[in-house]
Design an enzyme around this catalytic site. Structure first.
Site, short mmCIF file in Angstrom:
data_model
loop_
_atom_site.label_atom_id
_atom_site.label_comp_id
_atom_site.label_asym_id
_atom_site.label_seq_id
_atom_site.Cartn_x
_atom_site.Cartn_y
_atom_site.Cartn_z
N LYS A 212 0.90 -1.38 -0.36
CA LYS A 212 0.21 0.15 -0.19
C LYS A 212 0.81 1.53 -0.14
O LYS A 212 1.66 0.46 0.49
CB LYS A 212 -0.86 0.22 0.82
N ARG B 29 -3.08 -10.33 5.05
CA ARG B 29 -3.52 -9.99 3.95
C ARG B 29 -2.73 -9.49 2.91
O ARG B 29 -2.55 -8.54 2.79
CB ARG B 29 -4.68 -9.14 3.85
C1 7PM Z 1 -6.04 -0.97 -5.72
C2 7PM Z 1 -5.66 -0.42 -4.44
C3 7PM Z 1 -6.09 -1.89 -5.72
C4 7PM Z 1 -6.07 -0.67 -3.02
C5 7PM Z 1 -7.10 -2.61 -4.20
C6 7PM Z 1 -6.63 -2.07 -3.17
C7 7PM Z 1 -8.52 -4.44 2.26
C8 7PM Z 1 -9.64 -5.18 1.35
C9 7PM Z 1 -8.02 -3.92 -0.26
C10 7PM Z 1 -7.34 -4.82 3.19
C11 7PM Z 1 -10.14 -5.71 4.11
C12 7PM Z 1 -5.81 -3.41 -1.70
C13 7PM Z 1 -6.85 -2.81 -1.90
N1 7PM Z 1 -7.68 -3.29 0.80
N2 7PM Z 1 -10.18 -5.79 2.10
N3 7PM Z 1 -9.28 -5.20 0.22
N4 7PM Z 1 -9.02 -5.14 4.36
N5 7PM Z 1 -10.08 -6.84 4.29
O1 7PM Z 1 -4.86 -2.66 -1.55
O2 7PM Z 1 -6.83 -3.57 3.83
O3 7PM Z 1 -5.63 -4.81 -2.24
S1 7PM Z 1 -8.30 -3.73 -2.20
#
Ligand code: 7PM
Length: 281
Positions: A226, A260
């Site tokens: 991130k 995750r």
């Molecule tokens: C682009 C930017 C695509 C950010 C996807 C993301 C989380 C999540 C996501 C989290 C839970 C990523 C994010 N982040 N579900 N879904 N917790 N529970 O970095 O931090 O995957 S999407």
């Protein structure tokens, strides 16, 4: 099934000390930021799942809707088309837990019908119909905190007390879930790194993740690749592994139950090293 039962290892190996479960991110949206286009096709997605299983993943997280800051909304029909065939294929091919990253009641319902083991909702079941769908099932659900909406959430995040405000959000959502007939024991909590938080707020949350432990529910931590890592270190998304592993360890040391990640193999290694030290603390 309670979230704790869901998280319990069926038969821990003798030498294997308890460690968090690793949730591997399988993005199926064409615009997903880190794996953009790479695993767009069905076969490539299945190959990615096979690789993550061989790398020691515990849960596969399928995301059909991009929640990237600034992202546009996806229709339920599009999300269903992306997610459900993949869920069915994974369940038919592998023995692995699958989590479905969605905020839509229709997708949740179909996912549960086709064997999803967990619903992962960045909107914490606040959209229409979600509470009812979950109440009619017994799958665990991850309630994530987000301030604002993906389109605008990074514009000007504000908290009186970032830990206190998010804890209050959890308390409120737990109560709403219980009133809707979703037992507390099914809930997993996630502070939502990067979802309406400044860099400083993200690191305060990471440092003080343990302050959510008194809610008595499993915690999920998602920091992999991130901006909180990229912006701090001035690294592109493909250069964030060391930062991501460090955040995984910091979360694990505060009793996070699920981490995750994109980089399953490296994270499993890091968590095994940490686990080996836990028994001597
Ligand atoms: C682009 C930017 C695509 C950010 C996807 C993301 C989380 C999540 C996501 C989290 C839970 C990523 C994010 N982040 N579900 N879904 N917790 N529970 O970095 O931090 O995957 S999407």
């Amino acid at each position: 099934m309670t979230a704790d039962q869901f998280l319990a290892k069926q038969m821990p190996q003798q030498q294997e000390i308890s460690r968090p479960q690793v949730m591997g991110i399988l993005n199926v949206t064409p615009d997903s930021f880190s794996d953009g286009g790479k695993f767009a096709s069905f076969d490539k997605a299945l190959a990615h799942v096979a690789q993550m299983i061989s790398d020691g993943v515990d849960i596969i997280d399928i995301g059909g809707e991009s929640t990237r800051p600034g992202a546009v909304e996806v229709s339920a029909a599009d999300e269903l088309k992306r997610v459900i065939p993949l869920l069915k294929a994974i369940k038919a091919t592998f023995t692995i837990k699958v989590s479905i990253d969605t905020s839509k009641a229709a997708v949740m319902a179909q996912a549960i019908t086709h064997g999803a083991d967990i619903i992962n909702d960045v909107r914490a079941l606040q959209n229409d119909g979600c509470l009812a769908v979950l109440a009619a099932s017994d799958v665990p659900v991850c309630l994530m905190h987000m301030q604002g909406l993906p389109r605008s959430m990074q514009k000007n995040p504000h908290y009186n007390d970032v830990i206190g405000d998010i804890k209050q959000f959890f308390i409120d959502r737990i109560s709403v879930c219980e009133q809707a007939g979703i037992k507390r024991e099914r809930l997993i909590l996630d502070p939502g790194f990067g979802f309406g938080k400044t860099l400083e707020q993200n690191y305060q949350l990471l440092a003080q993740l343990h302050k959510f432990n008194d809610l008595g529910l499993p915690l999920l931590s998602g920091t992999s690749r991130k901006s909180m890592i990229g912006d701090l270190l001035a690294r592109n998304v493909d250069e964030r592994l060391a930062g991501s592993l460090t955040t995984a360890i910091i979360a694990a040391q505060q009793n996070a139950s699920i981490i995750r990640v994109h980089d399953v193999k490296e994270t499993v290694d890091a968590l095994k090293v940490l686990a080996m030290t836990v028994k001597y603390q």
